[in-house]
Each structure stands twice: as structure tokens, then as C-alpha cells.
Design an enzyme around this catalytic site. Structure first.
Site, short mmCIF file in Angstrom:
data_model
loop_
_atom_site.label_atom_id
_atom_site.label_comp_id
_atom_site.label_asym_id
_atom_site.label_seq_id
_atom_site.Cartn_x
_atom_site.Cartn_y
_atom_site.Cartn_z
N ASP A 37 0.86 -1.18 0.00
CA ASP A 37 0.00 0.00 0.00
C ASP A 37 0.89 1.23 0.00
O ASP A 37 2.04 1.18 0.42
CB ASP A 37 -0.89 0.01 1.25
CG ASP A 37 -2.21 0.74 1.03
OD1 ASP A 37 -3.25 0.06 0.88
OD2 ASP A 37 -2.21 2.00 1.00
N ASP A 65 3.87 2.90 -4.08
CA ASP A 65 2.89 3.68 -4.83
C ASP A 65 2.82 3.07 -6.22
O ASP A 65 3.76 3.19 -7.00
CB ASP A 65 3.33 5.16 -4.89
CG ASP A 65 2.37 6.01 -5.71
OD1 ASP A 65 1.47 5.44 -6.39
OD2 ASP A 65 2.52 7.24 -5.69
N ASN A 92 -5.20 -4.66 -6.83
CA ASN A 92 -6.49 -4.21 -6.29
C ASN A 92 -6.54 -2.72 -5.97
O ASN A 92 -7.62 -2.13 -5.96
CB ASN A 92 -6.75 -5.03 -5.01
CG ASN A 92 -7.84 -4.44 -4.15
OD1 ASN A 92 -9.02 -4.61 -4.42
ND2 ASN A 92 -7.44 -3.73 -3.09
N TYR A 161 -13.15 7.22 -13.50
CA TYR A 161 -13.16 5.95 -12.78
C TYR A 161 -13.72 4.84 -13.67
O TYR A 161 -13.11 3.78 -13.81
CB TYR A 161 -13.99 6.09 -11.50
CG TYR A 161 -14.06 4.83 -10.66
CD1 TYR A 161 -13.01 4.50 -9.80
CD2 TYR A 161 -15.15 3.97 -10.73
CE1 TYR A 161 -13.06 3.35 -9.02
CE2 TYR A 161 -15.21 2.83 -9.96
CZ TYR A 161 -14.16 2.52 -9.10
OH TYR A 161 -14.22 1.37 -8.34
N LYS A 165 -11.82 1.43 -15.20
CA LYS A 165 -12.24 0.06 -14.87
C LYS A 165 -12.52 -0.75 -16.13
O LYS A 165 -12.21 -1.94 -16.20
CB LYS A 165 -13.45 0.10 -13.94
CG LYS A 165 -13.09 0.60 -12.53
CD LYS A 165 -12.05 -0.31 -11.87
CE LYS A 165 -11.64 0.13 -10.49
NZ LYS A 165 -10.74 -0.80 -9.82
N THR A 196 -16.97 0.02 1.94
CA THR A 196 -15.58 0.20 2.38
C THR A 196 -15.35 1.70 2.51
O THR A 196 -16.19 2.49 2.09
CB THR A 196 -14.60 -0.33 1.31
OG1 THR A 196 -14.68 0.56 0.17
CG2 THR A 196 -14.90 -1.74 0.86
N1 LIG Z 1 -15.98 -0.50 -2.66
C1 LIG Z 1 -16.67 -0.71 -3.78
O1 LIG Z 1 -17.90 -0.57 -3.86
C2 LIG Z 1 -15.93 -1.16 -5.02
C3 LIG Z 1 -16.68 -1.63 -6.10
C4 LIG Z 1 -16.02 -2.04 -7.25
C5 LIG Z 1 -14.64 -2.00 -7.29
N2 LIG Z 1 -13.95 -1.53 -6.23
C6 LIG Z 1 -12.49 -1.52 -6.34
O2 LIG Z 1 -11.92 -2.26 -5.29
C7 LIG Z 1 -10.60 -1.79 -5.04
C8 LIG Z 1 -10.43 -1.55 -3.55
O3 LIG Z 1 -11.36 -0.56 -3.15
P1 LIG Z 1 -11.86 -0.38 -1.66
O4 LIG Z 1 -13.31 -0.10 -1.73
O5 LIG Z 1 -11.35 -1.47 -0.82
O6 LIG Z 1 -11.12 1.02 -1.33
P2 LIG Z 1 -10.29 1.55 -0.06
O7 LIG Z 1 -10.19 3.03 -0.28
O8 LIG Z 1 -10.89 1.04 1.21
O9 LIG Z 1 -8.85 0.88 -0.25
C9 LIG Z 1 -8.01 1.26 -1.29
C10 LIG Z 1 -6.56 1.10 -0.82
O10 LIG Z 1 -5.73 1.38 -1.94
C11 LIG Z 1 -4.63 2.16 -1.49
N3 LIG Z 1 -4.11 2.95 -2.59
C12 LIG Z 1 -4.71 3.98 -3.25
N4 LIG Z 1 -3.88 4.47 -4.17
C13 LIG Z 1 -2.74 3.74 -4.12
C14 LIG Z 1 -1.51 3.79 -4.83
N5 LIG Z 1 -1.27 4.72 -5.75
N6 LIG Z 1 -0.57 2.86 -4.52
C15 LIG Z 1 -0.78 1.94 -3.56
N7 LIG Z 1 -1.90 1.87 -2.84
C16 LIG Z 1 -2.87 2.76 -3.12
C17 LIG Z 1 -5.22 3.04 -0.39
O11 LIG Z 1 -4.20 3.55 0.48
C18 LIG Z 1 -6.16 2.07 0.30
O12 LIG Z 1 -5.52 1.36 1.34
C19 LIG Z 1 -10.43 -0.54 -5.90
O13 LIG Z 1 -9.74 -0.88 -7.09
C20 LIG Z 1 -11.84 -0.14 -6.22
O14 LIG Z 1 -11.94 0.59 -7.41
C21 LIG Z 1 -14.55 -1.12 -5.08
#
Ligand SMILES: NC(=O)c1ccc[n+]([C@@H]2O[C@H](COP(=O)([O-])OP(=O)(O)OC[C@H]3O[C@@H](n4cnc5c(N)ncnc54)[C@H](O)[C@@H]3O)[C@@H](O)[C@H]2O)c1
Length: 256
Positions: A37, A65, A92, A161, A165, A196
Site C-alpha cells: 500500500d 505507490d 487491487n 473511474y 475500470k 468500504t
Molecule cells: N468499494 C466498492 O464498492 C468497489 C466496487 C467495485 C470496485 N472496487 C475496487 O476495489 C478496489 C479496492 O477498493 P476499496 O473499496 O477497498 O477502497 P479503499 O479506499 O478502502 O482501499 C483502497 C486502498 O488502496 C490504497 N491505494 C490507493 N492508491 C494507491 C496507490 N497509488 N498505490 C498503492 N496503494 C494505493 C489506499 O491507500 C487504500 O488502502 C479498488 O480498485 C476499487 O476501485 C470497489
């Protein structure tokens, strides 16, 4: 609970939300997990929690990053040096710039660029260096996190976004086709509306939340735990014949 015994799994964005749940479940299924992360403190906290539950040597904190190729390259090199080269990689990490991402006529180029840098370029870099490591080690499983907004026009309020995707879904198929013969499987999981920190800004508005949940045939929002099981399946030998596929875990939202 040992479907991933003897595996080493790297999960990006593993300090929060879906990534944290998946990494935790992988560890409980016997894998060694790399919590990658950009948030170093949160990654360390997750590793400490897993080490307390499952023992030292279960988890490794990697500050990385994903939008920077030197950082991603250095991250994989650090893992190789430490003996933690992954045979499962979950690409992810992602961002959604709520309140900034917009319909295209109102879209600010800087917002588009920041979203593309992390979601699309960052995912591509994570996968590129995973493939390099797996070509050297003889194969593995790569799982990308997609989104329903990359499948339909539903996410037209956040152009950047949704477009990133859709790109991730395409990247999944392209890389799967290129490396199937090398024993590298590449699939994507498409979580639906999953509560989340990423979606908290929507969920805080009860009316908006109710409207979203109303469109989910199974009648409830998803949780990170809903996504874990499919990820375990794809990481394991149970999915030995699955590659290039998009697995929807969205309560039926885009299928029914
Ligand atoms: N939550 C939803 O409804 C949902 C639905 C579809 C897809 N997603 C996808 O699931 C994945 C996780 O989302 P989430 O809901 O758990 O979000 P979240 O914000 O809880 O977690 C995302 C994590 O990614 C890290 N991050 C962000 N940019 C980064 C970078 N440049 N380098 C390294 N780490 C980085 C953040 O620090 C965080 O810990 C994402 O790709 C999101 O698009 C989420």
C-alpha cells in the site's frame, strides 16, 4: 482452511477495504501475504494484526505507490531479496475521486489524469512486474479488481473511474491471452457496491445509499467478505482452468 498453503500472495491496496479483507483471508488460508500500500502506517498495522493472529512470518509490509514504475520495480526487487517473490498477485489498489470525477463535459483533466495514473497505469505496472516475476518462477495467478462501472454506462457521473475500470477488464483479457502458455492465469473480480472507506462518502447519504441498494437484486450492499471467497478460488488450483474471465460479485446488479 489451507487452500493457499505454500503460496506467497501480494495484494495491493491491502491496508484498507477489500484488499485488507482479501489479504487477511489469504493468510488464514495458509498463504504468506505481502500487504502492499502507499499508506505505510496502515500497512504496518495490518501486518502487526496478522502476525499477532497467525504468527510472525505470515505477513510482510511493502510501501509502494503503484502509479510509479521505479517504486513498483523497487517493490518487487525488495520482495525478491527478502525471499517473498509472489506466485499470486492481486492488483487491487484504486481510487475514486468523489466530488471531482464528473460527466465528461465537466471533467477536469487533472482529475482524469490522477485517476488514470493510479487505476490504469498503476494496475498495468503491478501486472507487468508480476508477469516478469512469474515468467522467472514458472507461473502463477494474477487477479485484477474491476467494477460494474466498467461494464455498463451506470457510472457516467464519474467518467475517469468508469473508463479506467473498463480498461482493467481489457487488460485482464490481453495479459491472459499473452501468457496462458507460460502458466500465468489472469482474471478479474468485479465487486458490486461494497461498503468500504472508498464508498463511505456515498453511504453517508441514506437516500443515495437506499437508491443504490434498491438496484441490487440480492437486496443488500456487498461487504469485503463477499469478495474474499472468489479471490481465494481464483488464487487456488480449483481455478486451474480459469483465465481471462471476469467474475461478478455484485448481488446480481449487472446480470439480472
Ligand atoms: N468499494 C466498492 O464498492 C468497489 C466496487 C467495485 C470496485 N472496487 C475496487 O476495489 C478496489 C479496492 O477498493 P476499496 O473499496 O477497498 O477502497 P479503499 O479506499 O478502502 O482501499 C483502497 C486502498 O488502496 C490504497 N491505494 C490507493 N492508491 C494507491 C496507490 N497509488 N498505490 C498503492 N496503494 C494505493 C489506499 O491507500 C487504500 O488502502 C479498488 O480498485 C476499487 O476501485 C470497489
Amino acid at each position: 482452511m489451507s487452500r493457499l498453503a505454500s503460496r506467497t500472495a501480494l495484494v495491493t491496496g491491502a491496508a484498507s477495504g477489500i484488499g485488507l479483507a482479501v489479504a487477511t483471508r489469504f493468510a488464514r488460508e495458509g498463504a504468506r501475504v505481502v500487504i502492499a500500500d502507499r499508506d505505510a502506517d496502515a500497512a504496518r498495522t495490518a501486518v502487526d494484526r496478522l502476525s499477532a493472529e497467525l504468527g510472525e512470518g505470515t505477513a510482510y509490509a511493502l510501501t509502494m505507490d503503484i502509479s510509479s514504475e521505479p517504486a513498483v520495480e523497487a517493490g518487487y526487487a525488495e520482495l525478491a531479496e527478502a525471499g517473498w517473490t509472489p506466485d499470486v498477485v492481486v492488483a487491487n489498489a484504486g481510487v475514486q475521486l468523489f466530488g471531482q470525477d464528473a460527466k465528461i463535459a465537466d471533467l477536469d483533466l487533472a482529475v482524469w489524469q490522477r485517476t488514470v495514473d493510479v487505476n490504469l497505469t498503476g494496475t498495468m505496472l503491478t501486472v507487468k512486474h508480476a508477469v516478469r516475476a512469474m515468467l522467472a518462477s514458472g507461473g502463477g495467478s494474477i487477479i485484477l479488481t474491476g467494477s460494474p462501472t466498467g461494464l455498463t454506462g451506470e457510472g457516467n457521473d464519474f467518467t475517469s473511474y468508469s473508463t479506467t475500470k473498463a480498461g482493467i477488464h481489457g487488460l485482464t483479457r490481453t495479459v491472459a491471452a499473452a501468457y496462458a502458455k507460460d502458466g500465468i492465469r489472469v482474471n478479474a473480480v468485479i465487486p458490486g457496491y461494497t461498503e468500504t472507506p472508498l464508498v463511505t462518502s456515498i453511504s453517508d447519504d441514506p437516500e443515495e445509499r437506499a437508491a443504490i441498494v434498491g438496484r441490487i437484486p440480492l437486496g443488500r450492499p456487498g461487504t469485503p467478505a463477499d469478495v474474499e471467497g472468489v479471490m481465494v478460488f481464483l488464487a487456488s488450483d480449483d481455478a486451474a482452468f480459469a483465465t481471462g474471465a471476469l467474475f461478478r460479485v455484485d448481488g446480481g446488479m449487472t446480470s439480472l
